[in-house]
Each structure stands twice: as C-alpha cells, then as structure tokens.
Design an enzyme around this catalytic site. Structure first.
Site, PDB file in Angstrom:
ATOM      1  N   SER A  60      12.973   4.515  -6.925  1.00  0.00           N
ATOM      2  CA  SER A  60      11.975   3.609  -6.360  1.00  0.00           C
ATOM      3  C   SER A  60      10.620   4.315  -6.349  1.00  0.00           C
ATOM      4  O   SER A  60      10.348   5.185  -7.192  1.00  0.00           O
ATOM      5  CB  SER A  60      12.404   3.171  -4.953  1.00  0.00           C
ATOM      6  OG  SER A  60      11.556   2.149  -4.465  1.00  0.00           O
ATOM      7  N   ASN A  61       9.764   3.968  -5.399  1.00  0.00           N
ATOM      8  CA  ASN A  61       8.446   4.572  -5.253  1.00  0.00           C
ATOM      9  C   ASN A  61       8.063   4.546  -3.774  1.00  0.00           C
ATOM     10  O   ASN A  61       8.756   3.935  -2.956  1.00  0.00           O
ATOM     11  CB  ASN A  61       7.418   3.823  -6.117  1.00  0.00           C
ATOM     12  CG  ASN A  61       7.341   2.358  -5.781  1.00  0.00           C
ATOM     13  OD1 ASN A  61       6.950   1.973  -4.692  1.00  0.00           O
ATOM     14  ND2 ASN A  61       7.738   1.506  -6.735  1.00  0.00           N
ATOM     15  N   PRO A  62       6.941   5.186  -3.390  1.00  0.00           N
ATOM     16  CA  PRO A  62       6.627   5.326  -1.959  1.00  0.00           C
ATOM     17  C   PRO A  62       5.951   4.116  -1.307  1.00  0.00           C
ATOM     18  O   PRO A  62       5.498   4.225  -0.164  1.00  0.00           O
ATOM     19  CB  PRO A  62       5.669   6.532  -1.929  1.00  0.00           C
ATOM     20  CG  PRO A  62       5.692   7.131  -3.278  1.00  0.00           C
ATOM     21  CD  PRO A  62       6.072   6.043  -4.207  1.00  0.00           C
ATOM     22  N   SER A  63       5.882   2.988  -1.977  1.00  0.00           N
ATOM     23  CA  SER A  63       5.179   1.843  -1.392  1.00  0.00           C
ATOM     24  C   SER A  63       5.771   1.450  -0.040  1.00  0.00           C
ATOM     25  O   SER A  63       6.990   1.365   0.120  1.00  0.00           O
ATOM     26  CB  SER A  63       5.248   0.641  -2.332  1.00  0.00           C
ATOM     27  OG  SER A  63       4.696  -0.508  -1.724  1.00  0.00           O
ATOM     28  N   ALA A 116       4.688  -2.850  -5.735  1.00  0.00           N
ATOM     29  CA  ALA A 116       4.798  -1.670  -6.587  1.00  0.00           C
ATOM     30  C   ALA A 116       6.154  -1.734  -7.292  1.00  0.00           C
ATOM     31  O   ALA A 116       7.170  -1.278  -6.763  1.00  0.00           O
ATOM     32  CB  ALA A 116       4.675  -0.392  -5.754  1.00  0.00           C
TER      33      ALA A 116
END
Length: 221
Positions: free
Chosen positions: A25-28, A92
C-alpha cells in the site's frame, strides 16, 4: 432553479494483497480527500465519497462508499461517475499488485521472496475516456521531485481539466500532515500556487477555483 453540484471524491489508500494478511500500500491517511468532502458539503454540494481504509470518521452528510483494492475503486468509480458533475481523484492508488494473490496465509517457510507484480489499471484515464460533455475531472500528483513536470504530463496524458500537485517529501505537506502546500495546474494553461494552510483551507480554496467552471456547465432542473 439550479440543482446542487454533484461531486464524486476518492480518498485514502488502496491495498493490494499477497495473501489475506499481507499487502502492499502507501502512507495515505485520507486527510486531504476527507477535507475536500467537508469543503464540498460546506459549499452545499452533494458528495459521494469513495474511501480506502482510513482511521477517519466520514464528514456528516456524505454518501460513503468504502473500498479496499484498486479493482474495487475502479468498479465503484465507474458506477458513480456517470451522475457526477465533478470528479476529484484524491485517492492514493497503489499502482502495482502481486501477479498472484494466495487465498490463504502463506507460511514464511514457503513464501516466494521474489514477487512478480503487475500494473493496476489506470482508473482516472479510464474515466476520462468515458466522460460526458460538461463533466470536470481533477487529478492529484503526489511527487517527491520534478513536481511541475510530472504534474503537467499527467494532466495531458489523462485529459484532465485540473491537476493538484504537491511535494509529499515535505513534513508540512505529506500524507499524514494536517497542513498542505499545493500548486494547481489547469488544462487551459493557468497555474495557481495556493497559500499553505490546513487541508480544509486548501480544499476550500481549490473548490472556489473549480466552481466557475461548474457553474458554466451545470444544467438547470
């Protein structure tokens, strides 16, 4: 009588799973997307909010559609997009996913450490391809270098009306920050460097710039 503007906003991250307990995933955190949803409600717009997994309460009054993966976001966007006046694609999206996802937890003794990935379909470009006359499309470009170059390229390649660009390597404008500093690029060539502020303040400023375009394309009921 002019009907309320209908706004479709996507927010937060997407997740792509290796197995039921592991994902990429990502830090959004969803803060910017949720701020946009609140600002749209404050402007008396009707808001459909498609949200990835976040730890935020949805603004009271939105129509909330929770999703997790890019495929779910793609499907929900295409379901809701035909009825919106403006799409603000703030989510994101995780641009890659494992080529193979296992139905059960893979034990570490048998885990394949060289994982092959495949691209997640480009949701915003696919929506741009089916847009109706008068619909306004807004994208986001979260970058760490060459911000203007990448934002303008994305604006053109995806056939957007606007793109909001920011440097997510900054501590005061990154994913988890309560503040933001953005530059807005228009298809017509204008550039707007917005004043730094809270994400709600930035969201309100953005909507104020989008509104004139919407008022020109909006039909009467």
């Amino acid at each position: 009588m002019t009907r309320p503007i209908r706004c479709l906003i996507t927010a937060g991250p997407t997740r792509e799973f290796f197995d039921p307990v592991r994902f990429i995933s990502n830090p959004s955190t969803g803060k910017m997307g949720y701020a946009l949803a609140q600002a749209a409600l404050d402007a008396a717009w009707t808001v459909d909010l498609i949200s990835g997994p976040v730890a935020l309460p949805p603004p009271q009054g939105v129509n909330l559609y929770p999703i997790t993966t890019g495929a779910e976001l793609h499907e929900t966007c295409h379901d809701l997009f035909p009825s919106c006046d403006i799409l603000i694609m703030c989510a994101a999206v995780c641009d890659m996913r494992p080529a193979q996802s296992h139905p059960h937890k893979v034990k570490k003794e048998t885990f394949e450490w060289n994982v092959r990935f495949e691209p997640v379909p480009d949701i915003l470009k696919s929506l741009s391809n089916v847009r109706k006359p008068g619909q306004v499309l807004v994208g986001f470009a979260a970058e760490t270098r060459d911000i203007a170059e990448y934002a303008r390229r994305k604006l053109e390649e995806k056939n957007l009306d606007w793109i909001v660009a920011n440097d997510v390597s900054r501590s005061d404008a990154g994913f988890a920050s309560d503040t933001n500093t953005v530059t807005l690029y228009a298809r017509t060539g204008e550039t707007y460097a917005l004043q730094p502020g809270t994400k709600l303040e930035v969201a309100s400023s953005l909507l104020a710039l989008f509104a004139p375009t919407l008022s020109r394309t909006q039909s009467n009921t």
